[in-house]
Design a protein around this motif. Structure first.
Motif, PDB file in Angstrom:
ATOM      1  N   THR A 394      32.200  37.982  48.856  1.00 13.25           N
ATOM      2  CA  THR A 394      31.540  38.919  47.641  1.00 13.25           C
ATOM      3  C   THR A 394      29.935  38.540  48.147  1.00 13.25           C
ATOM      4  OG1 THR A 394      31.104  39.808  45.842  1.00 13.25           O
ATOM      5  CG2 THR A 394      31.415  37.115  45.910  1.00 13.25           C
ATOM      6  N   TRP A 397      25.555  37.077  43.430  1.00  6.47           N
ATOM      7  CA  TRP A 397      25.256  37.892  42.455  1.00  6.47           C
ATOM      8  C   TRP A 397      23.960  38.284  41.969  1.00  6.47           C
ATOM      9  CZ3 TRP A 397      23.085  36.585  37.267  1.00  6.47           C
ATOM     10  CH2 TRP A 397      23.523  37.434  36.509  1.00  6.47           C
ATOM     11  N   LYS A 479      28.402  33.336  38.316  1.00  8.36           N
ATOM     12  CA  LYS A 479      28.667  35.036  38.212  1.00  8.36           C
ATOM     13  C   LYS A 479      29.187  35.394  39.536  1.00  8.36           C
ATOM     14  CE  LYS A 479      27.038  36.159  34.229  1.00  8.36           C
ATOM     15  NZ  LYS A 479      27.828  36.987  33.360  1.00  8.36           N
ATOM     16  N   THR A 480      28.587  34.831  40.567  1.00  5.03           N
ATOM     17  CA  THR A 480      29.234  35.113  41.960  1.00  5.03           C
ATOM     18  C   THR A 480      30.836  34.884  41.923  1.00  5.03           C
ATOM     19  OG1 THR A 480      27.041  34.555  42.983  1.00  5.03           O
ATOM     20  CG2 THR A 480      29.071  34.835  44.468  1.00  5.03           C
ATOM     21  N   LYS A 482      32.841  34.761  39.627  1.00  9.12           N
ATOM     22  CA  LYS A 482      33.676  35.453  38.920  1.00  9.12           C
ATOM     23  C   LYS A 482      33.978  36.953  39.357  1.00  9.12           C
ATOM     24  CE  LYS A 482      34.538  35.087  34.756  1.00  9.12           C
ATOM     25  NZ  LYS A 482      35.875  34.885  34.361  1.00  9.12           N
ATOM     26  N   SER A 483      32.895  37.248  40.343  1.00 12.06           N
ATOM     27  CA  SER A 483      32.746  38.669  40.857  1.00 12.06           C
ATOM     28  C   SER A 483      33.567  38.731  42.235  1.00 12.06           C
ATOM     29  CB  SER A 483      31.309  39.099  41.293  1.00 12.06           C
ATOM     30  OG  SER A 483      30.919  38.292  42.077  1.00 12.06           O
TER      31      SER A 483
END
Length: 756
Positions: A394, A397, A479-480, A482-483
Motif C-alpha cells: 500500500t 498513510w 495507519k499504513t 491498517k490500510s
C-alpha cells in the motif's frame, strides 16, 4: 538457463520491524528520563513519594514502593538501561530487520532456515527483557556497553551464533555469483561483534548473577575500550553502512556511486577501526605507546569514514529533486551527513590537544548522540518508511506526517547536540581556570555543574522533539498497516547458480574473485579485524613493565569489596571518574595533599576498572578521608543537604537496606584462587570479624560526628523493635568503607609536579 521459483520470507522482517519501533520508543523514553533527572534529580520522589510514604506503600505491597526503596529508578540504572536499549534493542533490531530483508533479495534466495530465523528473533527479544529486569535490579558489570552479567553474555553469544549460521547458510545457497558490498559489511559485522564480545566478556562467575572481570585495572581498561569503541564501530557503524549500501540506492533508484570506493572503504575501515580504542584513555595510566597508536589510527579513520560518506551522498547524483519530496531520502541524507560529522569529530577528540579539554565532559555525550540520533536513528527511520509500503502493499498513510517526523527529529538533534557541545566547552575550560595567585578559580565543583544546567534543559527539549517525531512515526506505521494487506511469502524466481570455480580466472581482479569466495572474504576480514587488537592487547596483558607494581597498594577489605560492588550496582561510575590525569588542575583539585596523579599500579585489584567516561560529579580516586563518614551518610541520603544545588540523585535505600554478606567469604576466596590477590587464609577465615570491626569503627565515627544521626537511629530502633537492623549491618556502611578507602594507599613525602 534453468529458472527456479522460491519465496522471500517477509514474516521475520515484519517481526524485527515491530521490535525496532517498540524499542525505539522505549529507548528514547529512557534517555529522556535520564536527561530530565540531570536537572530534576527529585524525579523519583515526585513519582513515588517521600521516604515515609514509600515505606508504607512497600509494606502494603505497592510496586511503586518496591521500585523506590530498592533503587530501580536510580539514575545509574536508568542510564545504563537507556544505552543498552538503544544499542541492543533499537539499533540491533533495525539491523536485523534490514538484513533479513536485503540478504534475501541480494542473494536471490529465502533465508537458509526459517526455524533459525525465529529462534534468533525470540532469543534476542528474551535477552532484551532479561537485561531490563537485571539492570533495574542493579545486576550489572559496570563495563560501558557491556554491562550485562555472564548468563546474558552467553545468551547474546548463542543468539549471535544462530544469526551467523543462518546468514552464512543463506550465502552458501545463494543464486548470485558475487557478493554485493552490503553483504561484505554484514559479514564483517558478524565477525567483529563475535571477536569483541568474547574477548571483552571473559569473566569468572561468583554465582549466577555476579562475576568479576578476568582483567584488572589498566588491562581491563584497555580491553574494555577496545570493545567499547569498536562496539560503536561494529554495532552502530558497519551494519548500518551495509544497510546504507542497499537501501540508499534502492530508495533513490540509482546505482552506488563507486564500486572501487566501496572496496577501499570496506577494507580500510575494518582494518583501521580496531586500533583506535585507546583514544578513550588519553592521559590515563595506560602505557603511552598504546595511547599513541590509538591517536594515530583514529586520525587515519577520517579517510575511510569520509570515503563511505561520499560514496553514499554521491549515489544521489541526479536524484536531488527526488530528495526534496521524498522523506525517506531526507532521512538518509541527514543520517549520512551526521555520520560524516561524527567521524570527523571523533578523530579530533582523539588528539591530545582536544582530548585534554573534551574528555570527561558533555562534549563527548553530544558527539555520541550526534551519531546515535542522526546516523543510527535516521537510517532506521528511513528503512521503516521504505519497508512499510512494500511489506503491506500500500502507500504510506501520510507523507506529510513523515516529513513532520523528519523536521522534528532534525530539530531534536540540533537542540540536543549543540547545547551539549557548549556545555562540554564550558566544563572543560572552567575545570582548568586558575586565579593569578595560583588557586583554582572554580574550586567548588558545583560551580561547574550549575553553570551548565540551562544546556541540560535545552538537551531535554531536543530529546522531547526527537521522541515526538518518533511517536508520529508510530501513528503513521499503525495507519499504513491498517490500510494495507501483509504478504508473508513473496513469490520470486531466479536462474539457478551453476557450480562456482574456486580458481581465480585469468585477468580476474583479486577482489572480484574474493566476492564469489565467501570463505576467503571472511578469513581476510577476520585477519584485518584481529591485527589491531592483538598488537595492542597482547603486550599490555603479558609484558609486566606495562603495569608497574606499587608495594603500598593493598587489597580491599571484605567490607570495602562489598561497598565496591554496591557502587557498581548503583552505576555510580556513570557520573564519577576514578582517574586523575597528569594535569595541574586535576592534581590540585583532586589530590592537593599528595600531589599525585593516577598510576597504573594503583588499580591492580580493581575488577572491573572504574575509571569512568564522564564527570558529572568530581573524580573520586583520592576520595578517602576527604570528608567525614557522617558527611557521606548524609550525602547519600540527600546530596542537597550536604551540597546545595547538587544534581546527584538520592540513595535512601542504602540507608535502610541490610547488607547481604552471604557471598562475602566466597568473594575473597575467588579473588585469591583465581586472581592471586594476596589474602591470607587467616584473613579469609576471619572475614566476618574483619568486616564487623571495620563497620563498628565507621558507625562510632558517624555517631561522634553527627549526634543527630545517632538519635534518629535510636528512635527507629524503638519503633521497629526486634525487626530493627543495626546500622553497622546496612549497605550505607559498606559504601562508606569503600569510598573512604579510595586513594589512601598512595602517600608520598616528595610531592611530584604534574604537567599542565
Amino acid at each position: 538457463m534453468e529458472t527456479q521459483k522460491f519465496n522471500y520470507d517477509n514474516n521475520i522482517v515484519r517481526a524485527f520491524l515491530y521490535a525496532t519501533i517498540v524499542f525505539a520508543v522505549v529507548g528514547f523514553l529512557l534517555g529522556l528520563t535520564a536527561a530530565l533527572m540531570l536537572f530534576y534529580p527529585e524525579l523519583p520522589e515526585f513519582l513515588f513519594g517521600t521516604d515515609d510514604t514509600t515505606i508504607q506503600s512497600l509494606r502494603s505491597g505497592n510496586i511503586q514502593g518496591l521500585i523506590s526503596t530498592n533503587g530501580a529508578f536510580g539514575f545509574g540504572r536508568i542510564r545504563m538501561l537507556h544505552t543498552s536499549a538503544v544499542i541492543f534493542a533499537f539499533v540491533c533490531n533495525a539491523f536485523f530487520c534490514g538484513a533479513y530483508y536485503s540478504m534475501q533479495r541480494l542473494l536471490k534466495t529465502r533465508m537458509w532456515s526459517d526455524t533459525l530465523s525465529w529462534v534468533h528473533f525470540w532469543s534476542w527479544q528474551f535477552m532484551i527483557v532479561t537485561v531490563v529486569i537485571t539492570f533495574l535490579m542493579g545486576i550489572n558489570t559496570s563495563k560501558e556497553y557491556a554491562e550485562h552479567e555472564w548468563p546474558i553474555d552467553i545468551l547474546i553469544t548463542l543468539s549471535w551464533v544462530i544469526f551467523g549460521i543462518n546468514m552464512f547458510g543463506t550465502i552458501a545457497k545463494r543464486r548470485v555469483r558475487h557478493l554485493y558490498v552490503a553483504i561484505w559489511f554484514y559479514i564483517a559485522t558478524w565477525l567483529g561483534v563475535a571477536l569483541l564480545h568474547i574477548v571483552n566478556n571473559i569473566e569468572v562467575p561468583l554465582n549466577f548473577w555476579k562475576s568479576y572481570s578476568a582483567y584488572a585495572g589498566v588491562k581491563d581498561a584497555l580491553v574494555q575500550w577496545w570493545y567499547g569503541h569498536n562496539a560503536v564501530a561494529f554495532v552502530l557503524t558497519t551494519p548500518i553502512l551495509g544497510l546504507m549500501y542497499y537501501f540508499m540506492p534502492k530508495a533513490a533508484d540509482r546505482p552506488v556511486f563507486s564500486y572501487k570506493l566501496s572496496i577501499i572503504h570496506f577494507w580500510s575501515l575494518i582494518f583501521v577501526y580496531l586500533w583506535a580504542g585507546p583514544h578513550h584513555l588519553q592521559y590515563t595510566s595506560l602505557p603511552g605507546w598504546a595511547q599513541a597508536l590509538g591517536t594515530g589510527f583514529s586520525i587515519m579513520l577520517i579517510a575511510p569514514s569520509w570515503g563511505g560518506m561520499l560514496n553514499g551522498l554521491l549515489t544521489l547524483r541526479g536524484a536531488w529533486d527526488k530528495v526534496r519530496v521524498d522523506p525517506i531520502l531526507k532521512f538518509f541524507v541527514v543520517a549520512i551527513t551526521c555520520y560524516g560529522m561524527a567521524t570527523f569529530e571523533g578523530p579530533l577528540l582523539a588528539t591530545k590537544t582536544l582530548n585534554k579539554i573534551g574528555h570527561f565532559t558533555d562534549w563527548v555525550i553530544g558527539h555520541v548522540h550526534l551519531g546515535a540520533l542522526g546516523w543510527n536513528g535516521f537510517i532506521a527511520f528511513g528503512i521503516v518508511y521504505y519497508l512499510l509500503p512494500i511489506l503491506w502493499r500500500t502507500k504510506l498513510w501520510s507523507v506529510k506526517l513523515a516529513n513532520w517526523h523528519f523536521w522534528l527529529g532534525t530539530l531534536g538533534i540540533i537542540f540536543y547536540a549543540i547545547p551539549l557541545y557548549i556545555a562540554g566547552f564550558t566544563q572543560g575550560l572552567m575545570w582548568k581556570q586558575f586565579n593569578p595567585d595560583g588557586t583554582l578559580m572554580y574550586k567548588n565543583w558545583l560551580d561547574t555543574v550549575t553553570a551548565i544546567i540551562p544546556y541540560y534543559k535545552l538537551r531535554f527539549l531536543g530529546g522531547l522533539l526527537y521522541i515526538s517525531g518518533a511517536l508520529l512515526m508510530v501513528v503513521n506505521v499503525y495507519k499504513t498497516i491498517k490500510s494495507g494487506s501483509f504478504q508473508k511469502d513473496v513469490p520470486a524466481e531466479a536462474p539457478a547458480l551453476a557450480s562456482i570455480s574456486k580458481q581465480r580466472l585469468n585477468g580476474e581482479p583479486v577482489h572480484l574473485w574474493m566476492e564469489r569466495m565467501p570463505v576467503v572474504l571472511s578469513v581476510g576480514a577476520f585477519i584485518a579485524l584481529a591485527i589491531g587488537g592483538a598488537v595492542e592487547i597482547i603486550p599490555t596483558l603479558t609484558v609486566k613493565s606495562n603495569v608497574p607494581e606499587l608495594s603500598a597498594v593493598k587489597p580491599y577489605s571484605p567490607l570495602e569489596l562489598e561497598g565496591r560492588d554496591l557502587y557498581i550496582r548503583e552505576g555510580c561510575n556513570s557520573c564519577h571518574s576514578q582517574m586523575i590525569r597528569p594535569f595541574r588542575d586535576e592534581v590540585v583539585r583532586f589530590d592537593s595533599k599528595n600531589g599525585e596523579y593516577s598510576k597504573a599500579g594503583e588499580f591492580v585489584y580493581d575488577r572491573p576498572f572504574l575509571w569512568g567516561s564522564k564527570r558529572t560529579g568530581p573524580d573520586l580516586q583520592r576520595q578517602g578521608n576527604r570528608n567525614p563518614d557522617s558527611w557521606h551518610f548524609k550525602h547519600m541520603y540527600n546530596p542537597r543537604v550536604t551540597s546545595a544545588g547538587s544534581i546527584m540523585p538520592r540513595f535512601p535505600w542504602l540507608i535502610s537496606n541490610e547488607l547481604d554478606r552471604s557471598e562475602m567469604v566466597n568473594k575473597l576466596k575467588l579473588m585469591k584462587n583465581h586472581f592471586d590477590v594476596p589474602y591470607t587464609k587467616a584473613q579469609i577465615d576471619s572475614a566476618d570479624t574483619w568486616a564487623n570491626n571495620q563497620a563498628k569503627a565507621i558507625v562510632k565515627r558517624i555517631y561522634s560526628e553527627a549526634p543527630d544521626i545517632k538519635e534518629q537511629v535510636e528512635n527507629e530502633q524503638k519503633v521497629k523493635g526486634d525487626k530493627f537492623v543495626p546500622i553497622e549491618n546496612r549497605e550505607i556502611i559498606a559504601m562508606i568503607a569503600y569510598l573512604q578507602r579510595l586513594g589512601v594507599d598512595i602517600k608520598t613525602t616528595n610531592v611530584q609536579t604534574a604537567s599542565n
